[in-house]
Motif scaffolding. Structure first.
Motif, mmCIF file in Angstrom:
data_model
loop_
_atom_site.group_PDB
_atom_site.id
_atom_site.type_symbol
_atom_site.label_atom_id
_atom_site.label_comp_id
_atom_site.label_asym_id
_atom_site.label_seq_id
_atom_site.Cartn_x
_atom_site.Cartn_y
_atom_site.Cartn_z
ATOM 1 N N ARG A 210 0.890 -1.172 0.000
ATOM 2 C CA ARG A 210 0.000 0.000 0.000
ATOM 3 C C ARG A 210 0.920 1.211 0.000
ATOM 4 O O ARG A 210 1.754 1.355 0.889
ATOM 5 C CB ARG A 210 -0.887 -0.010 1.243
ATOM 6 C CG ARG A 210 -1.811 1.176 1.291
ATOM 7 C CD ARG A 210 -2.821 1.049 2.433
ATOM 8 N NE ARG A 210 -3.471 2.331 2.599
ATOM 9 C CZ ARG A 210 -3.231 3.161 3.608
ATOM 10 N NH1 ARG A 210 -2.369 2.836 4.548
ATOM 11 N NH2 ARG A 210 -3.862 4.318 3.680
ATOM 12 N N ILE A 211 0.783 2.080 -0.990
ATOM 13 C CA ILE A 211 1.730 3.182 -1.188
ATOM 14 C C ILE A 211 0.996 4.516 -1.082
ATOM 15 O O ILE A 211 -0.073 4.687 -1.669
ATOM 16 C CB ILE A 211 2.434 3.048 -2.550
ATOM 17 C CG1 ILE A 211 3.151 1.692 -2.617
ATOM 18 C CG2 ILE A 211 3.407 4.201 -2.773
ATOM 19 C CD1 ILE A 211 3.706 1.332 -3.971
ATOM 20 N N PRO B 72 8.279 -4.534 6.733
ATOM 21 C CA PRO B 72 6.861 -4.184 6.784
ATOM 22 C C PRO B 72 6.551 -2.773 6.285
ATOM 23 O O PRO B 72 5.472 -2.526 5.760
ATOM 24 C CB PRO B 72 6.494 -4.331 8.256
ATOM 25 C CG PRO B 72 7.773 -4.352 8.990
ATOM 26 C CD PRO B 72 8.834 -4.791 8.041
ATOM 27 N N THR B 73 7.504 -1.864 6.426
ATOM 28 C CA THR B 73 7.314 -0.490 5.963
ATOM 29 C C THR B 73 8.594 0.014 5.323
ATOM 30 O O THR B 73 9.682 -0.178 5.871
ATOM 31 C CB THR B 73 6.943 0.453 7.131
ATOM 32 O OG1 THR B 73 5.804 -0.083 7.814
ATOM 33 C CG2 THR B 73 6.623 1.848 6.643
ATOM 34 N N ARG C 129 14.733 -9.456 -2.592
ATOM 35 C CA ARG C 129 14.995 -10.111 -1.298
ATOM 36 C C ARG C 129 13.927 -11.151 -0.987
ATOM 37 O O ARG C 129 14.243 -12.262 -0.533
ATOM 38 C CB ARG C 129 15.046 -9.072 -0.186
ATOM 39 C CG ARG C 129 16.246 -8.172 -0.250
ATOM 40 C CD ARG C 129 16.185 -7.042 0.770
ATOM 41 N NE ARG C 129 16.094 -7.571 2.118
ATOM 42 C CZ ARG C 129 15.508 -6.913 3.124
ATOM 43 N NH1 ARG C 129 14.983 -5.717 2.943
ATOM 44 N NH2 ARG C 129 15.477 -7.447 4.325
ATOM 45 N N ALA C 130 12.667 -10.803 -1.230
ATOM 46 C CA ALA C 130 11.570 -11.755 -0.950
ATOM 47 C C ALA C 130 11.675 -12.985 -1.841
ATOM 48 O O ALA C 130 11.454 -14.104 -1.388
ATOM 49 C CB ALA C 130 10.226 -11.057 -1.148
ATOM 50 N N LEU D 214 3.836 -3.189 3.522
ATOM 51 C CA LEU D 214 3.733 -4.520 2.916
ATOM 52 C C LEU D 214 2.392 -5.165 3.242
ATOM 53 O O LEU D 214 1.996 -5.239 4.399
ATOM 54 C CB LEU D 214 4.882 -5.387 3.431
ATOM 55 C CG LEU D 214 5.017 -6.783 2.861
ATOM 56 C CD1 LEU D 214 5.306 -6.714 1.363
ATOM 57 C CD2 LEU D 214 6.125 -7.532 3.584
ATOM 58 N N HIS D 215 1.678 -5.611 2.215
ATOM 59 C CA HIS D 215 0.414 -6.306 2.404
ATOM 60 C C HIS D 215 0.459 -7.733 1.882
ATOM 61 O O HIS D 215 -0.377 -8.541 2.248
ATOM 62 C CB HIS D 215 -0.735 -5.538 1.736
ATOM 63 C CG HIS D 215 -1.149 -4.351 2.530
ATOM 64 N ND1 HIS D 215 -2.284 -4.325 3.282
ATOM 65 C CD2 HIS D 215 -0.547 -3.154 2.737
ATOM 66 C CE1 HIS D 215 -2.379 -3.160 3.906
ATOM 67 N NE2 HIS D 215 -1.339 -2.436 3.578
#
Length: 90
Positions: free
Chosen positions: A37-38, A64-65, A84-85, A55-56
């Motif tokens: 969500r940006i 997370p942010t 990275r993910a 991060l959603h």
């Protein structure tokens, strides 16, 4: 009766153009990084501040942010997050 001031009209037009440009950039970031969500943070006084992504979708990043001072830096950081993910999921 208000007086017309060309310099104020030009400044208002510049502000409108900047706002439209930033909205376009925000829409592009949201399109390209759907797992986040940006938005723009708001400073005291109502002025727009940093560019923020939360991060959603855990498959889209790690942190997370993510907060950056401009959209180019945020785009780079979110690309790094995706890399990275992906590496962790292997």
């Amino acid at each position: 009766m208000p007086h017309y001031r060309p310099e104020e009209a030009a400044q208002s037009q510049d502000t409108t153009n900047i706002h439209r440009s930033e909205e376009r950039v925000l829409a592009e970031l949201r399109r390209d990084f759907t797992g986040h969500r940006i938005w723009r943070a708001v400073r005291g006084g109502g002025q727009l501040g940093d560019w923020v992504a939360s991060l959603h979708d855990p498959s889209a990043g790690i942190d997370p942010t993510v907060i950056r001072s401009d959209p180019t830096e945020l785009r780079e950081a979110l690309s790094d997050e995706a890399t990275r993910a992906k590496a962790i999921r292997r």
